[in-house]
Motif scaffolding. Structure first.
Motif, short mmCIF file in Angstrom:
data_model
loop_
_atom_site.label_atom_id
_atom_site.label_comp_id
_atom_site.label_asym_id
_atom_site.label_seq_id
_atom_site.Cartn_x
_atom_site.Cartn_y
_atom_site.Cartn_z
N PHE A 42 0.92 -1.17 -0.06
CA PHE A 42 -0.08 0.65 0.04
C PHE A 42 0.64 1.11 -0.17
O PHE A 42 2.09 0.90 0.83
CB PHE A 42 -1.38 -0.35 0.86
CG PHE A 42 -0.36 -0.31 2.75
CD1 PHE A 42 -0.45 0.93 3.58
CD2 PHE A 42 -0.17 -1.75 3.31
CE1 PHE A 42 0.38 1.00 4.47
CE2 PHE A 42 0.15 -1.26 4.18
CZ PHE A 42 0.92 -0.49 4.76
N GLY A 43 0.30 2.24 -0.11
CA GLY A 43 0.96 3.24 -0.50
C GLY A 43 1.23 4.16 0.97
O GLY A 43 0.99 3.91 1.94
N THR A 72 2.62 6.08 7.74
CA THR A 72 4.04 5.36 6.37
C THR A 72 4.44 6.59 5.95
O THR A 72 3.52 7.60 4.89
CB THR A 72 3.24 4.35 6.09
OG1 THR A 72 2.50 4.59 5.37
CG2 THR A 72 2.66 3.33 6.83
N HIS A 73 5.48 6.48 5.06
CA HIS A 73 5.67 7.60 4.10
C HIS A 73 6.51 6.58 2.82
O HIS A 73 7.28 5.78 3.24
CB HIS A 73 7.39 7.91 4.23
CG HIS A 73 7.41 8.95 3.44
ND1 HIS A 73 6.95 10.13 3.30
CD2 HIS A 73 8.99 9.38 2.57
CE1 HIS A 73 7.27 10.66 2.57
NE2 HIS A 73 8.56 10.40 1.92
N GLY A 74 5.51 6.62 1.52
CA GLY A 74 6.61 5.46 0.06
C GLY A 74 5.35 4.34 0.98
O GLY A 74 4.88 4.14 1.44
N PHE A 156 4.93 -4.16 9.26
CA PHE A 156 5.08 -3.51 8.10
C PHE A 156 6.79 -3.11 7.36
O PHE A 156 7.35 -3.09 8.17
CB PHE A 156 4.83 -2.35 8.69
CG PHE A 156 3.25 -1.50 9.33
CD1 PHE A 156 2.29 -1.89 8.52
CD2 PHE A 156 2.96 -1.79 10.84
CE1 PHE A 156 0.56 -2.31 8.94
CE2 PHE A 156 1.84 -2.36 11.50
CZ PHE A 156 0.46 -2.13 9.92
N LEU A 157 6.89 -2.82 6.92
CA LEU A 157 7.77 -3.33 5.70
C LEU A 157 8.53 -2.40 4.98
O LEU A 157 7.26 -2.27 3.77
CB LEU A 157 8.16 -4.79 5.44
CG LEU A 157 8.49 -5.47 6.76
CD1 LEU A 157 8.97 -7.17 5.85
CD2 LEU A 157 9.10 -5.11 7.68
N PRO A 158 9.30 -1.35 4.57
CA PRO A 158 9.66 -0.88 3.32
C PRO A 158 9.02 -1.37 2.17
O PRO A 158 10.01 -3.58 1.97
CB PRO A 158 10.47 -0.77 3.35
CG PRO A 158 11.41 -0.52 4.28
CD PRO A 158 11.02 -1.43 5.28
#
Length: 176
Positions: A42-43, A72-74, A156-158
């Motif tokens: 997701f964004g 989140t960012h990205g 929650f991961l990049p």
């Protein structure tokens, strides 16, 4: 003057030793079965929740407020992961690039933390949960019990990052 073939041979030998040392030093899992129950990308997200708790009959106090905030960012990969660890099994020392919320749904899990005195473990029985901040945090989970233990982790991961990276045991900590 160093001959070119000597230089190439020396660099190759050093690289080979570095590769062997890196692989040999990691602490792999044992008795661990991992199942990815869900994964989604997701964004950028900003999620906030707020509730009043208590009887709400008098003036509001800070203890009457419950709140959560996730930002989140990205792009982010969200995972729901089921881990079953056999008696005596371990995840091995590892890290994740982002935070995890871990729920113990069966048995007792011991989380070993290198920041604890003498790498002491903390036991989490069925029905408990704990947080892993990810990033530079290195830890290992072990089932010291006599029955299989199970956790469900929400991570929650990049986006695109490896979900788990095996690590070497921190100084003064058991191998697994």
């Amino acid at each position: 003057m160093i001959h070119r073939s000597t230089l190439v041979l020396g660099v190759t030998a050093i690289a080979g030793v570095a590769l062997l040392t890196g692989n040999a030093a990691a602490t792999p899992s044992a008795g661990l079965t991992t199942t990815i129950l869900a994964k989604s990308t997701f964004g950028t997200t900003q999620l906030a929740g707020f509730a009043r708790v208590g009887d709400n009959t008098g003036p509001s106090k800070p203890s009457d407020v419950w709140a959560v905030f996730l930002k989140t960012h990205g792009l982010t990969d969200g995972y729901v992961v089921d881990n079953v660890i056999a008696p005596g099994g371990t995840t091995g020392w590892h890290s994740h690039p982002g935070p995890s919320i871990i729920f113990v749904v069966k048995g007792t899990i011991t989380n070993y933390d290198p920041d604890a005195k003498k790498c002491a473990g903390h036991d989490y029985p069925t029905g408990s949960s704990f947080l892993d901040s990810g990033g530079d945090d290195v830890h290992t989970l072990k089932n010291n019990g006599t029955v299989p233990a199970e956790t469900i982790a929400v991570q929650f991961l990049p986006a695109g990052a490896a979900r788990k990276s095996d690590q070497t045991a921190p100084p003064g900590c058991p191998l697994s």
